[in-house]
Design a protein around this motif. Sequence first.
Motif, PDB file in Angstrom:
ATOM      1  N   ALA A   1       0.834  -1.205   0.000  1.00 35.35           N
ATOM      2  CA  ALA A   1       0.000   0.000   0.000  1.00 35.35           C
ATOM      3  C   ALA A   1       0.868   1.254   0.000  1.00 35.35           C
ATOM      4  O   ALA A   1       0.470   2.279  -0.559  1.00 35.35           O
ATOM      5  CB  ALA A   1      -0.927  -0.001   1.214  1.00 35.35           C
ATOM      6  N   VAL A   2       2.057   1.177   0.576  1.00 33.00           N
ATOM      7  CA  VAL A   2       2.933   2.361   0.633  1.00 33.00           C
ATOM      8  C   VAL A   2       3.346   2.811  -0.773  1.00 33.00           C
ATOM      9  O   VAL A   2       3.074   3.955  -1.152  1.00 33.00           O
ATOM     10  CB  VAL A   2       4.154   2.111   1.550  1.00 33.00           C
ATOM     11  N   PRO A   3       3.980   1.936  -1.593  1.00 36.91           N
ATOM     12  CA  PRO A   3       4.307   2.411  -2.937  1.00 36.91           C
ATOM     13  C   PRO A   3       3.072   2.697  -3.783  1.00 36.91           C
ATOM     14  O   PRO A   3       3.100   3.574  -4.655  1.00 36.91           O
ATOM     15  CB  PRO A   3       5.151   1.284  -3.547  1.00 36.91           C
ATOM     16  N   SER A   4       1.980   2.003  -3.511  1.00 41.21           N
ATOM     17  CA  SER A   4       0.752   2.244  -4.265  1.00 41.21           C
ATOM     18  C   SER A   4       0.225   3.650  -3.985  1.00 41.21           C
ATOM     19  O   SER A   4      -0.054   4.418  -4.913  1.00 41.21           O
ATOM     20  CB  SER A   4      -0.300   1.203  -3.899  1.00 41.21           C
ATOM     21  N   VAL A   5       0.118   4.005  -2.725  1.00 39.95           N
ATOM     22  CA  VAL A   5      -0.378   5.331  -2.358  1.00 39.95           C
ATOM     23  C   VAL A   5       0.583   6.408  -2.856  1.00 39.95           C
ATOM     24  O   VAL A   5       0.156   7.433  -3.413  1.00 39.95           O
ATOM     25  CB  VAL A   5      -0.587   5.440  -0.826  1.00 39.95           C
ATOM     26  N   LEU A   6       1.888   6.181  -2.701  1.00 37.54           N
ATOM     27  CA  LEU A   6       2.869   7.159  -3.178  1.00 37.54           C
ATOM     28  C   LEU A   6       2.796   7.311  -4.704  1.00 37.54           C
ATOM     29  O   LEU A   6       2.880   8.426  -5.226  1.00 37.54           O
ATOM     30  CB  LEU A   6       4.281   6.762  -2.751  1.00 37.54           C
ATOM     31  N   GLY A   7       2.640   6.202  -5.408  1.00 32.39           N
ATOM     32  CA  GLY A   7       2.533   6.261  -6.868  1.00 32.39           C
ATOM     33  C   GLY A   7       1.323   7.056  -7.317  1.00 32.39           C
ATOM     34  O   GLY A   7       1.424   7.923  -8.189  1.00 32.39           O
ATOM     35  N   PHE A   8       0.173   6.791  -6.702  1.00 27.93           N
ATOM     36  CA  PHE A   8      -1.020   7.540  -7.076  1.00 27.93           C
ATOM     37  C   PHE A   8      -0.919   8.999  -6.651  1.00 27.93           C
ATOM     38  O   PHE A   8      -1.439   9.890  -7.332  1.00 27.93           O
ATOM     39  CB  PHE A   8      -2.277   6.876  -6.530  1.00 27.93           C
ATOM     40  N   ALA A   9      -0.221   9.271  -5.539  1.00 23.93           N
ATOM     41  CA  ALA A   9       0.005  10.662  -5.124  1.00 23.93           C
ATOM     42  C   ALA A   9       0.871  11.389  -6.152  1.00 23.93           C
ATOM     43  O   ALA A   9       0.631  12.563  -6.467  1.00 23.93           O
ATOM     44  CB  ALA A   9       0.648  10.710  -3.737  1.00 23.93           C
ATOM     45  N   VAL A  10       1.883  10.705  -6.682  1.00 27.07           N
ATOM     46  CA  VAL A  10       2.727  11.286  -7.738  1.00 27.07           C
ATOM     47  C   VAL A  10       1.853  11.630  -8.945  1.00 27.07           C
ATOM     48  O   VAL A  10       1.940  12.735  -9.502  1.00 27.07           O
ATOM     49  CB  VAL A  10       3.855  10.308  -8.138  1.00 27.07           C
ATOM     50  N   ALA A  11       1.008  10.686  -9.362  1.00 28.00           N
ATOM     51  CA  ALA A  11       0.144  10.925 -10.525  1.00 28.00           C
ATOM     52  C   ALA A  11      -0.796  12.103 -10.278  1.00 28.00           C
ATOM     53  O   ALA A  11      -0.970  12.955 -11.145  1.00 28.00           O
ATOM     54  CB  ALA A  11      -0.647   9.660 -10.862  1.00 28.00           C
ATOM     55  N   LEU A  12      -1.362  12.180  -9.083  1.00 23.16           N
ATOM     56  CA  LEU A  12      -2.272  13.273  -8.772  1.00 23.16           C
ATOM     57  C   LEU A  12      -1.539  14.613  -8.742  1.00 23.16           C
ATOM     58  O   LEU A  12      -2.057  15.618  -9.227  1.00 23.16           O
ATOM     59  CB  LEU A  12      -2.981  13.009  -7.449  1.00 23.16           C
ATOM     60  N   ARG A  13      -0.320  14.636  -8.212  1.00 24.97           N
ATOM     61  CA  ARG A  13       0.477  15.871  -8.231  1.00 24.97           C
ATOM     62  C   ARG A  13       0.735  16.312  -9.673  1.00 24.97           C
ATOM     63  O   ARG A  13       0.702  17.495  -9.998  1.00 24.97           O
ATOM     64  CB  ARG A  13       1.795  15.657  -7.480  1.00 24.97           C
ATOM     65  N   CYS A  14       0.998  15.355 -10.551  1.00 30.46           N
ATOM     66  CA  CYS A  14       1.235  15.676 -11.962  1.00 30.46           C
ATOM     67  C   CYS A  14      -0.026  16.241 -12.612  1.00 30.46           C
ATOM     68  O   CYS A  14       0.052  17.175 -13.422  1.00 30.46           O
ATOM     69  CB  CYS A  14       1.718  14.443 -12.712  1.00 30.46           C
ATOM     70  N   VAL A  15      -1.172  15.690 -12.251  1.00 28.14           N
ATOM     71  CA  VAL A  15      -2.441  16.211 -12.749  1.00 28.14           C
ATOM     72  C   VAL A  15      -2.596  17.668 -12.319  1.00 28.14           C
ATOM     73  O   VAL A  15      -2.981  18.534 -13.107  1.00 28.14           O
ATOM     74  CB  VAL A  15      -3.626  15.343 -12.255  1.00 28.14           C
ATOM     75  N   TRP A  16      -2.260  17.948 -11.059  1.00 23.65           N
ATOM     76  CA  TRP A  16      -2.319  19.321 -10.548  1.00 23.65           C
ATOM     77  C   TRP A  16      -1.385  20.233 -11.354  1.00 23.65           C
ATOM     78  O   TRP A  16      -1.774  21.330 -11.747  1.00 23.65           O
ATOM     79  CB  TRP A  16      -1.953  19.369  -9.070  1.00 23.65           C
ATOM     80  N   ASP A  17      -0.161  19.780 -11.591  1.00 21.84           N
ATOM     81  CA  ASP A  17       0.800  20.594 -12.349  1.00 21.84           C
ATOM     82  C   ASP A  17       0.290  20.875 -13.761  1.00 21.84           C
ATOM     83  O   ASP A  17       0.517  21.963 -14.292  1.00 21.84           O
ATOM     84  CB  ASP A  17       2.170  19.922 -12.403  1.00 21.84           C
ATOM     85  N   PHE A  18      -0.388  19.915 -14.369  1.00 25.00           N
ATOM     86  CA  PHE A  18      -0.951  20.147 -15.696  1.00 25.00           C
ATOM     87  C   PHE A  18      -1.954  21.295 -15.637  1.00 25.00           C
ATOM     88  O   PHE A  18      -1.996  22.136 -16.530  1.00 25.00           O
ATOM     89  CB  PHE A  18      -1.652  18.886 -16.207  1.00 25.00           C
ATOM     90  N   GLY A  19      -2.761  21.324 -14.583  1.00 24.19           N
ATOM     91  CA  GLY A  19      -3.763  22.375 -14.472  1.00 24.19           C
ATOM     92  C   GLY A  19      -3.189  23.702 -14.035  1.00 24.19           C
ATOM     93  O   GLY A  19      -3.468  24.738 -14.632  1.00 24.19           O
ATOM     94  N   TRP A  20      -2.391  23.698 -12.985  1.00 28.14           N
ATOM     95  CA  TRP A  20      -1.895  24.940 -12.402  1.00 28.14           C
ATOM     96  C   TRP A  20      -0.830  25.602 -13.274  1.00 28.14           C
ATOM     97  O   TRP A  20      -0.924  26.779 -13.586  1.00 28.14           O
ATOM     98  CB  TRP A  20      -1.348  24.670 -11.008  1.00 28.14           C
ATOM     99  N   THR A  21       0.171  24.847 -13.661  1.00 34.05           N
ATOM    100  CA  THR A  21       1.268  25.410 -14.446  1.00 34.05           C
ATOM    101  C   THR A  21       0.972  25.367 -15.938  1.00 34.05           C
ATOM    102  O   THR A  21       1.196  26.343 -16.645  1.00 34.05           O
ATOM    103  CB  THR A  21       2.579  24.652 -14.157  1.00 34.05           C
ATOM    104  N   GLY A  22       0.475  24.232 -16.408  1.00 33.96           N
ATOM    105  CA  GLY A  22       0.240  24.063 -17.835  1.00 33.96           C
ATOM    106  C   GLY A  22      -1.056  24.661 -18.325  1.00 33.96           C
ATOM    107  O   GLY A  22      -1.254  24.845 -19.515  1.00 33.96           O
ATOM    108  N   ARG A  23      -1.962  24.929 -17.375  1.00 35.36           N
ATOM    109  CA  ARG A  23      -3.275  25.510 -17.701  1.00 35.36           C
ATOM    110  C   ARG A  23      -4.042  24.648 -18.697  1.00 35.36           C
ATOM    111  O   ARG A  23      -4.572  25.129 -19.692  1.00 35.36           O
ATOM    112  CB  ARG A  23      -3.124  26.944 -18.176  1.00 35.36           C
ATOM    113  N   GLY A  24      -4.080  23.371 -18.378  1.00 33.68           N
ATOM    114  CA  GLY A  24      -4.818  22.412 -19.189  1.00 33.68           C
ATOM    115  C   GLY A  24      -5.060  21.157 -18.371  1.00 33.68           C
ATOM    116  O   GLY A  24      -4.961  21.181 -17.152  1.00 33.68           O
ATOM    117  N   THR A  25      -5.350  20.072 -19.035  1.00 34.97           N
ATOM    118  CA  THR A  25      -5.616  18.800 -18.363  1.00 34.97           C
ATOM    119  C   THR A  25      -4.767  17.707 -18.998  1.00 34.97           C
ATOM    120  O   THR A  25      -4.192  17.905 -20.068  1.00 34.97           O
ATOM    121  CB  THR A  25      -7.106  18.398 -18.495  1.00 34.97           C
ATOM    122  N   PRO A  26      -4.719  16.519 -18.372  1.00 35.57           N
ATOM    123  CA  PRO A  26      -4.023  15.400 -18.999  1.00 35.57           C
ATOM    124  C   PRO A  26      -4.766  14.847 -20.223  1.00 35.57           C
ATOM    125  O   PRO A  26      -4.191  14.106 -20.999  1.00 35.57           O
ATOM    126  CB  PRO A  26      -3.971  14.337 -17.891  1.00 35.57           C
TER     127      PRO A  26
END
Length: 181
Positions: free
Chosen positions: A60-85
């Motif tokens: 569960a530790v690498p699973s939660v961390l992996g999904f947290a990484v993906a969610l952070r990337c989704v945020w960066d797409f919206g906040w910095t990139g001003r778009g979506t995945p």
Amino acid sequence: MTNVHAWRTAPAGEGYRWLSAAASLAVGVAFFSLWFWLLPRWLGFSVEMAGVARWRWLAAVPSVLGFAVALRCVWDFGWTGRGTPAPVAPPQRLVVVGLYRYARNPMYLGFAAGWIGLWVIFGHPDRGLIAAFAAVALAVHLFVLFYEEPTLRERFGAPYEEYRRNVRRWWPRLRAKEQRR
């Protein structure tokens, strides 16, 4: 002052930034929800709690961390990139911040770590599933090579080329590479 009021009084660019970040998160949450609801059923996952199966919960530790990484990337797409995945509403700016300073595809890497962790938790080392996972990984790699990278090269030109030369596609760097935005 409420967040709604702050959004309405913010400069147009800042309001759009919040809107695109929210839209990106909505796409990310929809994607996560769909896959968390459908994929375990399709793969026949079930949870065992007895005996040796208990050690699997460590995944569960690498699973939660992996999904947290993906969610952070989704945020960066919206906040910095001003778009979506989603390719229908892609980022308007090249995203080279956050985890994208370490690898060019951290969202895919996060999803892979998350799903491998869930696979260990649910305990299905079936050869057919391993082959299917390998086929999906190959399909993602080919998608990146033949669609994403040419699209980014065409859309962002020289800044993307510089980023591509300095940051590896799949193997994260130990130190972040600072990029000009």
